[in-house]
Design a protein around this motif. Structure first.
Motif, short mmCIF file in Angstrom:
data_model
loop_
_atom_site.label_atom_id
_atom_site.label_comp_id
_atom_site.label_asym_id
_atom_site.label_seq_id
_atom_site.Cartn_x
_atom_site.Cartn_y
_atom_site.Cartn_z
N GLY A 113 0.81 -1.21 0.00
CA GLY A 113 0.00 0.00 0.00
C GLY A 113 0.84 1.26 0.00
O GLY A 113 0.55 2.22 -0.74
N ALA A 114 1.91 1.28 0.81
CA ALA A 114 2.75 2.48 0.89
C ALA A 114 3.49 2.74 -0.41
O ALA A 114 3.63 3.90 -0.84
CB ALA A 114 3.74 2.33 2.05
N LEU A 117 1.10 4.20 -2.95
CA LEU A 117 0.78 5.61 -2.67
C LEU A 117 1.98 6.53 -2.92
O LEU A 117 1.80 7.72 -3.21
CB LEU A 117 0.30 5.75 -1.23
CG LEU A 117 -1.08 5.13 -0.97
CD1 LEU A 117 -1.38 5.05 0.51
CD2 LEU A 117 -2.17 5.94 -1.68
N THR A 118 3.19 6.00 -2.84
CA THR A 118 4.37 6.79 -3.21
C THR A 118 4.31 7.15 -4.68
O THR A 118 4.73 8.25 -5.09
CB THR A 118 5.67 6.01 -2.93
OG1 THR A 118 5.72 5.65 -1.55
CG2 THR A 118 6.89 6.84 -3.29
N ILE A 120 1.91 8.05 -6.46
CA ILE A 120 1.02 9.17 -6.80
C ILE A 120 1.39 10.43 -6.01
O ILE A 120 0.56 11.32 -5.85
CB ILE A 120 -0.46 8.80 -6.54
CG1 ILE A 120 -0.69 8.48 -5.05
CG2 ILE A 120 -0.88 7.63 -7.41
CD1 ILE A 120 -2.16 8.31 -4.71
N SER A 121 2.66 10.50 -5.55
CA SER A 121 3.11 11.67 -4.77
C SER A 121 2.90 12.96 -5.57
O SER A 121 3.26 13.04 -6.74
CB SER A 121 4.59 11.53 -4.42
OG SER A 121 4.81 10.44 -3.58
N TRP A 126 4.17 14.33 1.06
CA TRP A 126 3.52 13.05 0.73
C TRP A 126 4.59 12.00 0.41
O TRP A 126 4.52 10.87 0.88
CB TRP A 126 2.57 13.25 -0.44
CG TRP A 126 1.81 12.02 -0.86
CD1 TRP A 126 2.26 11.00 -1.64
CD2 TRP A 126 0.46 11.69 -0.52
NE1 TRP A 126 1.29 10.06 -1.82
CE2 TRP A 126 0.16 10.45 -1.15
CE3 TRP A 126 -0.54 12.32 0.23
CZ2 TRP A 126 -1.08 9.84 -1.04
CZ3 TRP A 126 -1.78 11.70 0.33
CH2 TRP A 126 -2.04 10.48 -0.28
N PHE A 130 5.27 8.53 2.71
CA PHE A 130 5.10 7.15 2.25
C PHE A 130 6.43 6.44 2.01
O PHE A 130 6.46 5.21 1.93
CB PHE A 130 4.18 7.13 1.02
CG PHE A 130 2.75 7.35 1.41
CD1 PHE A 130 2.02 6.36 2.02
CD2 PHE A 130 2.15 8.59 1.22
CE1 PHE A 130 0.71 6.57 2.43
CE2 PHE A 130 0.84 8.82 1.62
CZ PHE A 130 0.12 7.80 2.22
N THR A 134 6.75 2.90 3.70
CA THR A 134 7.29 1.77 2.94
C THR A 134 8.37 1.08 3.76
O THR A 134 8.40 -0.15 3.87
CB THR A 134 7.87 2.25 1.60
OG1 THR A 134 6.84 2.87 0.83
CG2 THR A 134 8.44 1.09 0.81
N ARG A 196 7.21 7.37 -11.43
CA ARG A 196 5.99 6.88 -10.77
C ARG A 196 5.74 5.41 -11.13
O ARG A 196 5.31 4.61 -10.28
CB ARG A 196 4.80 7.73 -11.17
CG ARG A 196 4.90 9.19 -10.75
CD ARG A 196 3.66 9.97 -11.18
NE ARG A 196 3.81 11.41 -10.96
CZ ARG A 196 3.59 12.03 -9.80
NH1 ARG A 196 3.19 11.32 -8.76
NH2 ARG A 196 3.77 13.33 -9.69
#
Length: 504
Positions: A113-114, A117-118, A120-121, A126, A130, A134, A196
């Motif tokens: 999950g982390a 989400l990284t 989409i920083s 943010w 993450f 992580t 990304r």
């Protein structure tokens, strides 16, 4: 396998399950464990390498993040390591309390999950948050996975398997290096998209590993101590049937039994007393090994790309090629030297790999300071250093996972990893980023020398304190806290039952 409700603790159980696990020959079942558990190190290698290699791109205008290269290799790297340290301590305690399987599923899910989400920083805060989370998931993996692997792998193969799995970090580093080359090529991907996708790919790989890992059983050793001996017996019997079916012959009779007083948990006070009083020489060894390898790897690895671009004018899009080479050298060390840890022995190999890597790093620092190295020859020097350093670093995890009692195993791994990495892994990247950021050769030479000195000190400590654990059962190396007097198998009846219980 579904978890059975734990039996009432407070019973005394005599069992030969540890001996049955240790006498197993190597089979496809063991490869299933290696693949299901060991592949997470590939993800860690991918994470660390990608961040180091894309630092230059993230700091460029148009990347989508208002961040500098120093913040990526310094602050973000330190936050990742800080997350790993705190995660190791948090999840390590729960691993000893709740079990290996439950925790290695949870921690991988946190990592997944982390990382996603990284990808989409949209701002630095943010990205930093993450990166920390992580690391928080990865830190828990170290404790849960090393515990489970050592408790499931036969004693004869434990050293080489543990080193190979920990060394697989560098397979991820090779992948991360090559992936960063594609991600940094603006002819293929825009500046704000490529980096990304590298994080997104890490999340996808974690999902695949999560699906495979569902089939890895709980550690029968952990189940025994926590009052679930019936479940432990079912798991070991199932493994034995699979092994006998594959080999087409019955297994040899196990030798030795263990009597334990079952209990559900061990207090922090008991853990501290065990580690720092009863096993204080082993604690000193663990600190030395972890601090030495943590500074070397977390400081130098995070900054390798910056050295190439600062001192040798290597374009940011090409640093991945160089890193892929040293990453391959890192993997070959544990792969080729691992068997020697089970044959030549722990003490000789641990001290030897640490000392050799330290001496070679001193030599590299001297050559770098004289200005006689190129990007290619510096990379060659690092391959030689890290061939030995990687085997040594992997043996640090092996050491702390096998030299302390069963009840404290995950917490011991977490504790030494966290303290050692905090000393070298948080301060290292911050210090090294400052030293390489000055652009002065002497500052970078100093960083190399500090890492070399710490590796040599750790090697000297290991030459005196390393435990001769090769081909010995975990229970023989460090007797469980719950163990009673060892029972003797009844040879007259030939009974080979997995466990016999009697209410204490």
């Amino acid at each position: 396998m579904a978890s059975a409700a734990p039996a009432e603790t407070g019973r005394t159980v005599t069992t030969d399950i540890p001996a049955r696990l240790d006498r197993l020959p190597w089979t496809r079942w063991h490869w299933t464990i290696v693949i299901g558990l060991g592949t997470v190190w590939i993800l860690d290698g991918l994470e660390v390498t990608v961040v180091g290699n894309i630092a230059g791109r993230l700091s460029e205008p148009g990347s989508g993040l208002p961040i500098t290269s120093g913040e990526v290799t310094g602050l973000a790297a330190a936050l990742y390591v800080a997350g790993a340290c705190s995660g190791a301590l948090f999840w390590g305690r729960l691993t000893d309390k709740w079990g290996r399987k439950k925790l290695f599923m949870i921690t991988l899910a946190v990592y997944l999950g982390a990382t996603a989400l990284t990808a989409i920083s949209f701002d630095t805060w943010w990205f930093f948050l993450f990166r920390f989370l992580t690391g928080f998931g990865i830190g828990g993996e170290y404790a849960a996975i090393n515990s489970a692997i050592d408790e499931l792998i036969p004693a004869e193969y434990r050293g080489r398997v543990d080193l190979m799995i920990n060394g697989s970090f560098w397979l991820g580093a090779v992948g991360g290096s090559l992936l960063s080359i594609v991600a940094l090529d603006t002819a293929i991907l825009p500046k704000d998209v490529g980096w990304r996708l590298t994080f997104a790919l890490g999340a996808v790989l974690a999902l695949v590993i999560l699906l495979v890992r569902r089939h890895v059983p709980e550690s029968p050793r952990w189940l025994l101590i926590h009052g679930r001996d019936d479940e432990a017996e079912r798991i070991v019997s199932s493994i034995e049937r699979q092994v006998e079916a594959e080999r087409g012959e019955p297994l040899a009779r196990p030798e030795g039994e263990l009597t334990i007083h079952q209990r559900r948990s061990v207090t922090f006070l008991e853990i501290a007393r065990t580690v720092f009083s009863k096993y204080r020489r082993r604690a000193t060894l663990g600190f030395a090994l972890f601090i030495g390898q943590a500074f070397l790897y977390n400081a130098i690895t995070f900054g390798f790309g910056a050295i190439l671009t600062t001192f040798f004018d290597v374009p940011t899009g090409s640093t991945g090629y160089y890193f892929a080479v040293i990453a391959l050298g890192n993997f070959m060390g544990p792969l080729l030297l691992g068997k020697l840890f089970d044959t030549v022995g722990r003490r000789v190999m641990i001290s030897g790999t640490y000392l050799l890597s330290g001496v070679l790093l001193f030599g590299t620092a001297w050559l770098f300071g004289r200005g006689v190295l190129t990007a290619a020859t510096l990379t060659a020097c690092w391959c030689a250093v890290l061939f030995f350093a990687s085997a040594g670093a992997s043996s640090a995890y092996l050491t702390v996972s096998e030299v302390f009692p069963m009840e404290t195993r995950a917490m011991s791994i977490a504790f030494f990893y966290a303290l050692g990495t905090a000393a070298g892994g948080i301060s290292g990247p911050l210090l090294f980023a400052d030293l390489t950021g000055t652009g002065r050769v002497g500052d970078t030479v100093l960083a190399f020398q500090i890492g070399a000195a710490l590796m040599c000190v750790a090697g000297l400590v290991a030459s005196v304190l390393a435990v001769r654990a090769e081909r010995r059962s975990l229970e023989d190396i460090a007797r469980p806290l719950t163990a009673a007097a060892t029972a003797t198998k009844d040879r007259t009846t030939g009974q080979t039952a997995g466990s016999r219980s009697a209410t204490a």
